[in-house]
Design a protein around this motif. Structure first.
Motif, PDB file in Angstrom:
ATOM      1  N   TYR B  76       0.840  -1.193   0.000  1.00  0.00           N
ATOM      2  CA  TYR B  76       0.000   0.000   0.000  1.00  0.00           C
ATOM      3  C   TYR B  76       0.868   1.234   0.000  1.00  0.00           C
ATOM      4  CZ  TYR B  76      -3.615   3.270   1.583  1.00  0.00           C
ATOM      5  OH  TYR B  76      -4.484   4.316   1.697  1.00  0.00           O
ATOM      6  N   VAL B  84       2.831   7.095   6.943  1.00  0.00           N
ATOM      7  CA  VAL B  84       3.028   5.706   7.356  1.00  0.00           C
ATOM      8  C   VAL B  84       4.477   5.432   7.730  1.00  0.00           C
ATOM      9  CG1 VAL B  84       1.080   4.812   6.049  1.00  0.00           C
ATOM     10  CG2 VAL B  84       3.332   4.882   4.987  1.00  0.00           C
ATOM     11  N   LEU B  85       5.316   6.482   7.706  1.00  0.00           N
ATOM     12  CA  LEU B  85       6.703   6.295   8.158  1.00  0.00           C
ATOM     13  C   LEU B  85       6.797   6.780   9.596  1.00  0.00           C
ATOM     14  CD1 LEU B  85       8.498   7.569   4.950  1.00  0.00           C
ATOM     15  CD2 LEU B  85       8.317   5.220   5.742  1.00  0.00           C
ATOM     16  N   VAL B 151       8.335   3.821   0.884  1.00  0.00           N
ATOM     17  CA  VAL B 151       7.094   3.082   1.140  1.00  0.00           C
ATOM     18  C   VAL B 151       6.886   2.018   0.064  1.00  0.00           C
ATOM     19  CG1 VAL B 151       4.598   3.286   1.347  1.00  0.00           C
ATOM     20  CG2 VAL B 151       6.061   4.997   2.373  1.00  0.00           C
ATOM     21  N   GLN B 154       9.074  -0.924   0.773  1.00  0.00           N
ATOM     22  CA  GLN B 154       8.492  -1.804   1.797  1.00  0.00           C
ATOM     23  C   GLN B 154       7.569  -2.823   1.134  1.00  0.00           C
ATOM     24  OE1 GLN B 154       6.538   1.051   4.255  1.00  0.00           O
ATOM     25  NE2 GLN B 154       8.385   1.675   5.329  1.00  0.00           N
ATOM     26  N   ALA B 155       6.728  -2.343   0.190  1.00  0.00           N
ATOM     27  CA  ALA B 155       5.800  -3.240  -0.500  1.00  0.00           C
ATOM     28  C   ALA B 155       6.559  -4.263  -1.336  1.00  0.00           C
ATOM     29  CB  ALA B 155       4.854  -2.436  -1.380  1.00  0.00           C
TER      30      ALA B 155
END
Lengths: 317, 505
Positions: B76, B84-85, B151, B154-155
Motif C-alpha cells: 500500500y 506511514v513512516l 514506502v 516496503q511493499a
C-alpha cells in the motif's frame, strides 16, 4: 536547522551557564538572609565583641565579592568549605548523605521504569476495557495520596500491625544495603506517585501511537504485535515520559525530605534539614549547589533522549 | 476467458456505513503486470475499494461480497507516504522488521546478512540511490519523492503481488509527477499488479491498461483505457474526461485602473532572502497567475501582499496609498480590500461553529454589518457558490474538501475585496470539483468587473486561465507576461512539458 554536534555544543554551553547561575544565585540568597553565621554561632552570648571575633576568624568581614570568588574557586576544586557547626568539611556531609539517597533513588528508578512503562503499554493496549479501567482508577487513586499519608499508612499496617518489616532505618547507619528489609517501605512510598504519573503519560502516548497510520502500516505488513508495540509505537510515546522521568530522578536525588524523615534515613534530605536547623550556611550552600547541578545535568540528559525520540522537533537550546 | 490468473479479485463488493452504501456492487480483477486505475471524484468509493484489497474497512462498516487475494500479500502506498513512516525510527527499522519475518527458516547466524541483502535489493528495485545512507535517515530528512520510494520499497520487500497506490501524484509538481509515473510503470514491469486510485486523468492516461470509472460507489463504466478515452459510453465518464479540458478563462469585460502595485521587494525568512521581485502591478479585473515549483517563493509573495509576512523591504500600494507591512497595522477597509483563501480550507475554519456563522463574521468584522444582515448576505453568497442552506448550518467537519473551499471563497468574497489571493485552492481537489471552482471564480470576476485575482498555483492548466502569468523560480521572477504570449512563446523554459499546456483558444 543545525547538526547534532552544534546542537550538543550549544546545549552543553547552556548547561555550564545554568550551573554558574545556580552558584551565583545560591550565594546571593544566603547573602540576603538576615543576620549571619557569626550571630547564629554566638548563640546565647550575643556580645558584639565576640561576634566580631567570630566574623574575623571566619573571614566574614571581607567584602562579598571576595568571599564569592574564594568560594567559587573552592567549588571548582571540589572544596565546599567547612561546616560552621562541626568544623568538618562540607564535602564529607554530602558524601555521607549521598550514599543512602543514591541507593533509594537507584532502587526506585530501577523499579519505576519497567513498572510505569509496562502499565502504560498494558492499559493502552486494552484501552477502555476492564484492565484499563481498573489500572487507571487505581493509579489515579494512588496518585492522589500524599507521600506522608501513604508512608504512615504502610508503617502502621506492615510494621506495627503485621510486624513484617522494620518501621524505620534507625540503627542501621548509612550501610542500608546490608538491611534490605528497611528499604522496602521507603521505596514503595517513593514509587507510588511517579509510577502513576509515568504510566498515565505512557498510556496517553501509546494510545496515539498505536492508532497512528505508521502502526497500521506495520500491522498491515505482518510485523508481530509485540514488536509493533515496543519497537515502533513505544519510541513515539516515550518523549513526554522522558521529561517526566528526569523530573522524578531529580526529585529523588535531592533527597525526599518527607520520606527520609519518616523512615529516619540519613540521606541528603536529612542532612539538609539538620543544616537548616543549625543555620549551618556552608552546608546549605553546598547542598544547594549539588541539587542545582543535578537538575541541570538531568535535564540535559532528558533533552538528549527526547531529541532522539522526536527527531523532528528541534529541542530549544 | 482470460488464461492469466488474477492476483487479486473483488466480487460484488458492498460496503455500507450507517445507511449509506459507499461502495455498491464493485467488481475488479487485478492482473499481474497490468495497471488498473479506479477513477472518480472524491467520495466516489475509490479508496474504500482499494483498502478492501488490504482487508481494511471503515469503522462500523457492514461488508458483503468477496475479496480474494491468493497470495495475501498486498502493498500500500498511501496519498501521504510520510504518514506511514514512523517519525521516531530510522527508515531502515521497518524494512529490517519486514525482512526479519522472511528469514526465520535460516540458521540464526546467517539471518543478519540475509536481512541486509533483502533490504538493499528492495531499495534498488524502488530506485532509491545511496541505499545505505538512506537507511540511516529519519523520515523527516527525506523529500516527498524519497518517502514515496521508501514506502514502495516496503511493499516490494514484502513480495507483494499487488500494490495499491492511492493518489500518488496529488499535490506534486510536474517533475516529481513524471518520476512517480516512471516508478509505477517499472513496478508493473516486475510483474506486479498495480491498482491506481486517482483523480489525476493525465497520470491515469499515461499509465493505466484498464480503467474503472466510479461514481457514488457504483462502477459506471469500465474497459481498456484507450477505448474509454476515445469513446466513453456513460455520460459521467464523458463529464469526467471533459473536466480535464480547459475551463472558461478568468477574464473581465474590460481592464480597469491599477489596483495594486508592488515596488522592488526582497522578502526574507530570518536572514535568508527567499524572494526577490522587481516591480509588479495588478489592474482591476486582472487575473495574475503566479506559477513555480514548490519552494519557489509563490506563497511568500502572496503572504507579503496579504500582510502575513512582514519581513520584507518593499512598498505595496493599494489604489495609490501604501499598505502597512503588517496585517495588524492595516485599517478595516484595507483588510477587506485584500483577502486570502488558503490551500487547506479545512484548517482555516473553526471546527466547533457552523460554517454559515463563520462566513458571515467577515461582513460583521470588516464591513460593520449587523449580524442579521450579514447572515442573510452570507446565505445568498454561499447559495450562489452552490452550497445549499442545510449544508452551511453544519460544522466544517461535515463538509467535503471542495465544499469547504467554496465556503472559504464565500467568506473572502463577503469582505467585498478588491484583490482576492487564492493560494493553491484547487490542488487537493479532483478534476470535476476543480473545474467547478474555477468556473465559479471566472463567473465572479465577470460579474464584479473590478475584482482582481492572484492565483498561486503549480499547475499550468490552471494558470493558463489567467490573463497574466508570473513565473517564479528559486525566489526570483523569471518571466511575467500576458498568458497568451507566455504560453505560446515563453522566453524561459518552464520545466514543464508543452503537452501539459492546454490550447488557449
Amino acid at each position: 536547522m543545525s547538526g547534532p554536534r552544534t546542537w550538543l555544543a550549544r546545549r552543553l554551553l547552556l548547561g555550564v551557564a545554568q550551573t554558574a547561575a545556580v552558584v551565583l544565585l545560591v550565594f546571593a540568597l544566603t547573602e540576603a538572609l538576615p543576620g549571619d553565621a557569626a550571630v547564629a554561632l554566638a548563640g546565647d552570648q550575643p556580645d558584639p565583641e565576640r561576634i566580631a571575633a567570630i566574623r574575623e576568624a571566619m573571614d566574614l568581614d571581607r567584602p562579598a565579592h571576595e568571599r564569592l570568588a574564594a568560594w567559587a574557586a573552592g567549588l571548582a576544586h571540589g572544596d565546599f568549605g567547612t561546616s560552621l557547626a562541626s568544623g568538618r568539611p562540607v564535602s564529607t556531609y554530602i558524601t555521607d548523605g549521598f550514599g543512602p539517597t543514591l541507593l533509594l533513588a537507584a532502587l526506585t528508578v530501577v523499579l519505576l521504569v519497567p513498572v510505569g512503562v509496562g502499565l502504560g503499554v498494558l492499559t493502552a493496549r486494552h484501552e477502555g476495557g476492564p484492565v484499563d479501567r481498573l489500572v487507571s482508577s487505581v493509579t489515579l487513586g494512588v496518585y492522589a495520596v500524599p507521600e506522608f499519608a501513604l508512608g504512615v499508612l504502610l508503617v502502621t499496617v506492615f510494621a506495627l500491625r503485621l510486624g513484617w518489616l522494620p518501621p524505620t532505618a534507625v540503627g542501621y547507619g548509612t550501610d542500608l544495603l546490608a538491611h534490605p528489609a528497611a528499604l522496602v517501605l521507603p521505596v514503595l512510598v517513593l514509587l507510588s506517585r511517579p509510577v502513576c504519573s509515568l504510566a498515565r503519560l505512557v498510556r496517553a502516548g501509546m494510545i496515539d501511537a498505536l492508532d497512528s497510520p505508521y502502526a497500521a502500516h506495520a500491522r498491515r505488513y505482518g510485523i508481530p504485535g509485540f514488536r509493533i508495540r515496543y519497537g515502533h509505537a513505544l519510541p513515539n510515546a516515550l518523549a513526554p515520559a522522558t521529561q517526566q522521568l528526569a523530573r522524578t530522578v531529580d526529585w529523588l536525588l535531592c533527597g525526599v525530605i518527607v520520606v527520609e524523615a519518616l523512615y529516619v534515613i540519613p540521606g541528603l534530605g536529612t542532612v539538609l534539614m539538620n543544616a537548616v536547623a543549625e543555620r549551618d550556611v556552608p552546608v546549605v550552600q553546598g547542598l544547594a549547589v549539588v541539587f542545582g547541578v543535578a537538575t541541570v545535568v538531568l535535564n540535559l540528559g532528558a533533552d538528549l533522549v527526547s531529541r532522539r525520540l522526536a527527531p523532528r522537533s528541534e529541542v530549544a537550546a | 476467458m482470460n488464461p492469466v490468473n488474477a492476483v487479486a479479485e473483488i466480487d460484488n463488493l458492498r460496503v455500507i456505513v450507517g445507511d449509506r452504501a459507499i461502495v455498491d456492487g464493485v467488481n475488479l480483477r487485478v492482473l499481474p503486470g497490468r495497471i488498473t486505475a479506479l477513477v472518480g471524484a472524491s467520495g466516489s468509493g475509490k479508496t474504500t475499494t482499494g483498502l478492501a484489497l488490504l482487508g481494511e474497512y471503515p469503522a462500523g462498516a457492514r461488508v458483503s461480497g468477496d475479496v480474494r487475494v491468493p497470495d495475501g500479500l498486498v502493498g500500500y502506498v498511501p496519498q501521504q507516504p510520510g504518514a506511514v513512516l514512523n517519525p521516531a525510527r530510522r527508515v531502515g527499522a521497518l524494512l529490517r522488521d519486514i525482512a526479519r519475518t522472511q528469514v526465520r527458516h535460516l540458521p540464526r547466524r546467517d539471518r543478519r546478512a540475509a536481512v541486509r541483502a533483502r533490504v538493499l535489493r528492495a531499495l534498488a528495485l524502488a530506485q532509491l540511490p545511496e541505499a545505505t545512507a538512506m537507511l540511516r535517515r529519519f523520515p523527516h530528512q527525506l523529500s516527498g519523492g524519497q518517502q514515496q520510494r521508501v514506502v514502495l520499497a516496503q511493499a516490494l520487500l514484502l513480495g507483494a503481488k499487488v500494490v495499491v497506490a492511492d493518489e500518488p501524484t496529488t499535490g506534486q509538481d510536474a517533475l516529481t509527477k513524471r518520476g512517480i509515473v516512471d516508478q509505477l510503470a517499472a513496478v508493473s514491469r516486475e510483474g506486479i499488479g498495480v491498482v491506481l486510485l486517482s483523480h489525476d486523468l493525465d497520470v491515469v492516461r499515461a499509465l493505466a491498461d484498464e480503467v474503472l470509472v466510479l461514481r457514488d460507489g457504483h462502477v459506471v463504466e469500465s474497459g481498456p483505457a484507450e477505448r474509454l478515452w476515445l469513446a466513453p459510453r456513460h455520460p459521467w465518464t464523458a463529464e469526467l474526461l471533459a473536466s480535464g479540458a480547459p475551463t472558461a478563462r478568468i477574464e473581465p469585460a474590460s481592464e480597469g485602473a491599477e489596483v495594486l502595485r508592488v515596488g522592488r521587494l526582497t522578502a526574507r525568512h530570518g536572514r535568508t532572502a527567499v524572494l526577490r521581485l522587481p516591480e509588479l502591478s495588478l489592474h482591476a479585473g486582472q487575473c495574475l497567475a503566479v506559477v513555480g515549483r514548490s519552494g519557489s517563493g509563490k506563497t511568500t509573495l502572496a503572504r507579503c501582499l496579504a500582510g502575513l509576512h512582514r519581513n520584507h523591504d518593499g512598498v505595496i500600494h493599494l489604489d495609490g496609498t501604501p499598505l502597512p507591512r503588517s496585517l495588524r497595522d492595516r485599517t478595516r477597509r484595507q483588510l477587506a480590500a485584500v483577502q486570502y483563501v488558503f490551500q487547506d480550507a479545512g484548517a482555516s475554519f473553526d471546527e466547533h461553529r457552523p460554517v454559515l456563522h463563520q462566513v458571515a463574521r467577515t461582513a460583521v468584522r470588516l464591513r460593520g454589518m449587523t449580524e442579521t444582515d450579514a447572515l442573510a448576505e452570507a446565505r445568498s453568497t454561499l447559495l450562489g457558490l452552490g452550497l445549499a442552506d442545510d449544508l452551511v448550518h453544519r460544522r466544517p467537519g461535515h463538509l467535503s474538501g471542495g465544499e469547504l473551499q467554496r465556503a472559504a471563497l464565500a467568506r473572502a468574497l463577503l469582505a467585498r475585496p478588491r484583490v482576492l489571493i487564492c493560494d493553491e485552492i484547487t490542488s487537493g481537489l479532483d478534476t470535476v470539483t476543480r473545474r467547478a471552482i474555477l468556473d465559479t471564480l471566472a463567473g465572479r470576476v465577470r460579474e464584479r468587473g473590478d475584482l482582481s485575482l492572484v492565483l498561486i498555483t503549480h499547475d499550468l492548466t490552471t494558470a493558463a486561465l489567467a490573463t497574466h502569468i508570473a513565473v517564479l523560480e528559486a525566489g526570483a521572477l523569471v518571466e511575467e507576461a500576458p498568458s497568451r504570449q507566455l504560453l505560446t512563446a515563453p522566453r524561459h523554459p518552464l520545466g514543464i512539458r508543452p503537452t501539459e499546456v492546454p490550447a488557449t483558444d
